[in-house]
Design an enzyme around this catalytic site. Structure first.
Site, short mmCIF file in Angstrom:
data_model
loop_
_atom_site.label_atom_id
_atom_site.label_comp_id
_atom_site.label_asym_id
_atom_site.label_seq_id
_atom_site.Cartn_x
_atom_site.Cartn_y
_atom_site.Cartn_z
N GLN A 187 0.83 -1.20 0.00
CA GLN A 187 0.00 0.00 0.00
C GLN A 187 0.86 1.25 0.00
O GLN A 187 1.91 1.30 0.64
CB GLN A 187 -0.91 -0.01 1.22
CG GLN A 187 -2.16 0.82 1.03
CD GLN A 187 -3.26 0.42 2.01
OE1 GLN A 187 -3.31 -0.69 2.48
NE2 GLN A 187 -4.14 1.34 2.31
N HIS A 218 0.22 -3.40 11.17
CA HIS A 218 1.36 -4.19 11.64
C HIS A 218 1.76 -3.87 13.08
O HIS A 218 2.93 -3.66 13.39
CB HIS A 218 2.56 -4.03 10.70
CG HIS A 218 2.26 -4.51 9.31
ND1 HIS A 218 2.05 -5.84 9.01
CD2 HIS A 218 2.07 -3.83 8.15
CE1 HIS A 218 1.77 -5.96 7.72
NE2 HIS A 218 1.77 -4.76 7.18
N ARG A 263 -9.38 -8.05 4.16
CA ARG A 263 -8.23 -7.61 4.97
C ARG A 263 -8.27 -6.11 5.17
O ARG A 263 -8.07 -5.60 6.27
CB ARG A 263 -6.94 -8.04 4.27
CG ARG A 263 -5.64 -7.75 5.04
CD ARG A 263 -4.47 -8.33 4.23
NE ARG A 263 -3.18 -8.16 4.88
CZ ARG A 263 -2.35 -7.14 4.65
NH1 ARG A 263 -2.72 -6.17 3.82
NH2 ARG A 263 -1.18 -7.08 5.25
N GLN A 271 1.15 -11.96 9.97
CA GLN A 271 1.60 -10.76 9.27
C GLN A 271 0.75 -9.54 9.59
O GLN A 271 1.23 -8.41 9.55
CB GLN A 271 1.59 -11.07 7.77
CG GLN A 271 2.17 -10.01 6.88
CD GLN A 271 1.22 -9.69 5.74
OE1 GLN A 271 0.08 -9.32 5.97
NE2 GLN A 271 1.70 -9.83 4.53
N SER A 320 3.98 -6.49 2.67
CA SER A 320 2.66 -6.45 3.32
C SER A 320 1.61 -7.07 2.41
O SER A 320 1.67 -8.27 2.12
CB SER A 320 2.33 -5.02 3.74
OG SER A 320 1.20 -4.99 4.58
N LEU A 321 0.63 -6.30 1.90
CA LEU A 321 -0.38 -6.90 1.03
C LEU A 321 0.26 -7.55 -0.19
O LEU A 321 -0.31 -8.47 -0.80
CB LEU A 321 -1.42 -5.86 0.58
CG LEU A 321 -1.06 -4.94 -0.58
CD1 LEU A 321 -1.47 -5.54 -1.92
CD2 LEU A 321 -1.70 -3.58 -0.41
#
Length: 314
Positions: free
Chosen positions: A10, A204, A119, A253, A94-95
């Site tokens: 992102q 996170h 998510r 994660q 991440s994503l």
């Protein structure tokens, strides 16, 4: 030459991303249609036309970025004969880890789109807007030790942790707003510059546990198979191939640290990777790779000409 495909997270989104791919290649259009159908939403139109504020919403940005990444991968495979099986490893920020898994065949595109939509929604629900914050600590003195010292100062008043270890000189902290504010002051005392991030939730960090619980339930139902190339996971910075371990790490994660610096260092070291191909929007990860592993080659792949030149270079 050993190759790794890497997938952005992102922040790389922008209105118009993927449009040139869709205009040039039918396989890219097919990916965007698959994602639209999976979500029951004209996400491709939002990506093409905006508005930017709606595209930036976490629940839209996450599947949209995945769609562009998968369009790149599909075009490389269908138009140029370059599949992910040419890579020794895949990894994503991440994503981007979901994009990496879909690219490597561990998840279907439709399931990945739905998981990322959820998510994004779950992360937004986990913490009321305004109660959390993230900040990027930057500068030549900034490393994980400095960020952890700053986060420890913040943790005296609330949740505050290191969220993203991106590269030397760029580490992100996340947590409750008051705690992050205090950590930022401490970081400045230690010689770092701090930039508040324009995010809708503190990603996170332990405040994301409700989102992790939602994702655990969703991932338990998802069909995951062994990827065609091992995934170097955010949580461990080590390769993983087993579907059940992948499922567990995707849950971890959500609240865990993105160990990107360690992941790239492992890939360029023990992994023997000499070339990184960033599949998707922007070139943020390529810049990080050059700072972490200066002897490696890092190539952003998002425009039609990029893909053709990359395929010819292999």
């Amino acid at each position: 030459m050993s190759l790794a495909f890497i997938f952005p997270g992102q922040g790389s989104q922008s209105v118009g991303m993927g449009v040139d791919l869709a205009q040039a290649f039918a396989p890219a259009r097919e990916v965007f249609e698959e994602v639209d159908d999976a979500l029951g939403q004209k996400l491709s139109a939002l990506m093409r036309d905006g508005p930017e504020g709606e595209l930036t919403l976490t629940e839209n940005a996450q599947p949209a970025l995945m769609a562009v990444s998968l369009a790149v991968v599909r075009v490389l495979e269908k138009e140029f004969g370059v599949g992910v099986d040419k890579a020794a490893f895949v990894a994503g920020h991440s994503l981007g880890e979901y994009s990496a898994l879909a690219a490597a065949g561990a998840l279907s595109v439709a399931d990945t789109a739905r998981l990322l939509k959820l998510r994004g929604q779950a992360m937004q629900r986990a913490v009321p807007v305004g109660e959390g914050a993230m900040a990027s600590l930057i500068g030549p003195k900034t490393d994980v030790a400095l960020a952890e010292e700053a986060a420890a100062a913040g943790a005296e008043v609330g949740v505050c942790v290191v969220a993203n270890d991106n590269n030397q000189g760029n580490v992100v902290i996340s947590g409750a707003k008051a705690a992050v504010d205090r950590a930022v002051e401490k970081a400045k005392e230690l010689g770092a510059r701090a930039i508040p991030l324009n995010v809708s939730a503190p990603f996170h960090c332990p405040l994301m546990q409700p989102a992790a619980d939602e994702m655990a339930r969703a991932l338990a139902e998802a069909a995951i198979v062994a990827p065609r190339a091992p995934l170097v996971a955010n949580v461990t910075a080590r390769p993983v191939h087993d579907p059940e371990e992948i499922r567990r790490l995707l849950v971890e994660q959500v609240t865990g640290r993105v160990r990107w610096r360690e992941s790239v260092a492992w890939l360029a070291g023990e992994g023997g990777v000499t070339r990184f191909a960033e599949a998707g929007a922007g070139k943020v990860l390529s810049g990080m790779v050059k700072r972490i592993a200066p002897d490696a080659e890092a190539t952003p792949l998002n425009a039609p000409a990029d893909l053709e030149a990359f395929a010819k270079s292999l």
